[in-house]
Design an enzyme around this catalytic site. Sequence first.
Site, PDB file in Angstrom:
ATOM      1  N   GLY A  59       3.082 -10.699   3.479  1.00  0.00           N
ATOM      2  CA  GLY A  59       3.880  -9.441   3.740  1.00  0.00           C
ATOM      3  C   GLY A  59       2.851  -8.338   4.081  1.00  0.00           C
ATOM      4  O   GLY A  59       1.718  -8.179   3.656  1.00  0.00           O
ATOM      5  N   GLN A  64       0.679   0.463   4.835  1.00  0.00           N
ATOM      6  CA  GLN A  64      -0.481  -0.226   4.614  1.00  0.00           C
ATOM      7  C   GLN A  64      -1.327  -0.299   6.034  1.00  0.00           C
ATOM      8  O   GLN A  64      -2.559  -0.535   6.095  1.00  0.00           O
ATOM      9  CB  GLN A  64      -0.269  -1.732   4.412  1.00  0.00           C
ATOM     10  CG  GLN A  64       0.229  -1.699   3.009  1.00  0.00           C
ATOM     11  CD  GLN A  64       0.404  -3.363   2.524  1.00  0.00           C
ATOM     12  OE1 GLN A  64       1.404  -4.076   2.722  1.00  0.00           O
ATOM     13  NE2 GLN A  64      -0.573  -3.961   2.111  1.00  0.00           N
ATOM     14  N   CYS A 121      -2.723  -7.835  -3.263  1.00  0.00           N
ATOM     15  CA  CYS A 121      -2.180  -6.933  -1.953  1.00  0.00           C
ATOM     16  C   CYS A 121      -3.452  -6.729  -1.195  1.00  0.00           C
ATOM     17  O   CYS A 121      -4.477  -6.750  -1.556  1.00  0.00           O
ATOM     18  CB  CYS A 121      -1.648  -5.707  -2.896  1.00  0.00           C
ATOM     19  SG  CYS A 121      -1.050  -4.472  -1.636  1.00  0.00           S
ATOM     20  N   LEU A 122      -3.004  -6.574   0.060  1.00  0.00           N
ATOM     21  CA  LEU A 122      -4.093  -6.579   1.111  1.00  0.00           C
ATOM     22  C   LEU A 122      -4.737  -4.983   1.010  1.00  0.00           C
ATOM     23  O   LEU A 122      -5.997  -5.062   1.389  1.00  0.00           O
ATOM     24  CB  LEU A 122      -3.616  -6.872   2.563  1.00  0.00           C
ATOM     25  CG  LEU A 122      -2.985  -8.193   2.786  1.00  0.00           C
ATOM     26  CD1 LEU A 122      -2.372  -8.008   4.238  1.00  0.00           C
ATOM     27  CD2 LEU A 122      -3.948  -8.951   2.807  1.00  0.00           C
ATOM     28  N   HIS A 163       7.927  -6.436  -3.547  1.00  0.00           N
ATOM     29  CA  HIS A 163       6.430  -5.856  -3.396  1.00  0.00           C
ATOM     30  C   HIS A 163       6.238  -4.973  -2.196  1.00  0.00           C
ATOM     31  O   HIS A 163       5.762  -3.659  -2.413  1.00  0.00           O
ATOM     32  CB  HIS A 163       5.273  -7.228  -3.380  1.00  0.00           C
ATOM     33  CG  HIS A 163       3.953  -6.389  -3.185  1.00  0.00           C
ATOM     34  ND1 HIS A 163       3.156  -6.467  -4.208  1.00  0.00           N
ATOM     35  CD2 HIS A 163       3.227  -6.019  -2.202  1.00  0.00           C
ATOM     36  CE1 HIS A 163       1.856  -6.097  -3.798  1.00  0.00           C
ATOM     37  NE2 HIS A 163       2.258  -5.731  -2.562  1.00  0.00           N
ATOM     38  N   GLU A 164       6.926  -5.649  -1.131  1.00  0.00           N
ATOM     39  CA  GLU A 164       6.714  -4.675   0.159  1.00  0.00           C
ATOM     40  C   GLU A 164       7.624  -3.464   0.271  1.00  0.00           C
ATOM     41  O   GLU A 164       7.300  -2.453   0.674  1.00  0.00           O
ATOM     42  CB  GLU A 164       6.716  -5.604   1.506  1.00  0.00           C
ATOM     43  CG  GLU A 164       5.979  -6.781   1.646  1.00  0.00           C
ATOM     44  CD  GLU A 164       4.637  -6.350   1.392  1.00  0.00           C
ATOM     45  OE1 GLU A 164       4.101  -5.276   2.058  1.00  0.00           O
ATOM     46  OE2 GLU A 164       3.942  -7.157   1.265  1.00  0.00           O
ATOM     47  N   HIS A 167       6.216  -0.734  -1.621  1.00  0.00           N
ATOM     48  CA  HIS A 167       5.352   0.038  -0.553  1.00  0.00           C
ATOM     49  C   HIS A 167       6.129   1.044  -0.002  1.00  0.00           C
ATOM     50  O   HIS A 167       5.555   2.299   0.208  1.00  0.00           O
ATOM     51  CB  HIS A 167       4.553  -0.874   0.209  1.00  0.00           C
ATOM     52  CG  HIS A 167       3.186  -1.553  -0.086  1.00  0.00           C
ATOM     53  ND1 HIS A 167       2.133  -0.848  -0.520  1.00  0.00           N
ATOM     54  CD2 HIS A 167       2.915  -2.813  -0.409  1.00  0.00           C
ATOM     55  CE1 HIS A 167       1.202  -1.489  -1.087  1.00  0.00           C
ATOM     56  NE2 HIS A 167       1.637  -2.662  -0.696  1.00  0.00           N
TER      57      HIS A 167
END
Length: 205
Positions: A59, A64, A121-122, A163-164, A167
């Site tokens: 994701g 991000q 997480c990226l 999670h996204e 964000h």
Amino acid sequence: MAVVLADGRGAPADMVLEVVQYGHPVLRQKGARIEQITPEIQRLVGDMLETMYEYEGVGLAAQQVGHALQLTVVDVRAATDRPSTLEINGQPAALEQHMPMVLINPVVTPLGAPETGPEGCLSFPEIYGDITRPGSVEVEAINHEGQPLKFRCSGLLARAIQHEVDHLNGILFIDRMDWKTRENLQAELEQLRAATQAALARKKK
């Protein structure tokens, strides 16, 4: 629902974008609602998909890649060790037929009992922790073509979407860690935050 082009990802001119890391202020910004799906938004969707695949994520949120918008992309097909379920109109749906997902202005309603599982997480390279979230959710959004989406999901897909969507509201997965996990990671988090802010300062010069 899927953005399918010649290479199976985005448009031929799609770009891999820089993924911003912890310490960048955009990660704490709530995304603006998208009122119109412009060519620029569609291009951003393609670039985000390309970026997500390049970094082998499941994701990616607009924050991000430096855009405070209510936009995220998700694709959990590669995570074969962490199953997901998808239900549309009360009927089970084949997950692979609805990936990747593009979710614009998503609204998530918790359904299932809390479940604890590992997350990364990226924007936090090599940092992981167990996070407790509802095991299943209902999601309403529109896609990159302006079509309404409504579905229920569980497993990794539910976790990834939550999670996204966090964000999109300026919430990071470290905010949902228990105090002990957060304490154990504090030195790594501070090092990452400091490195990010130093890099931003250099760019301003």
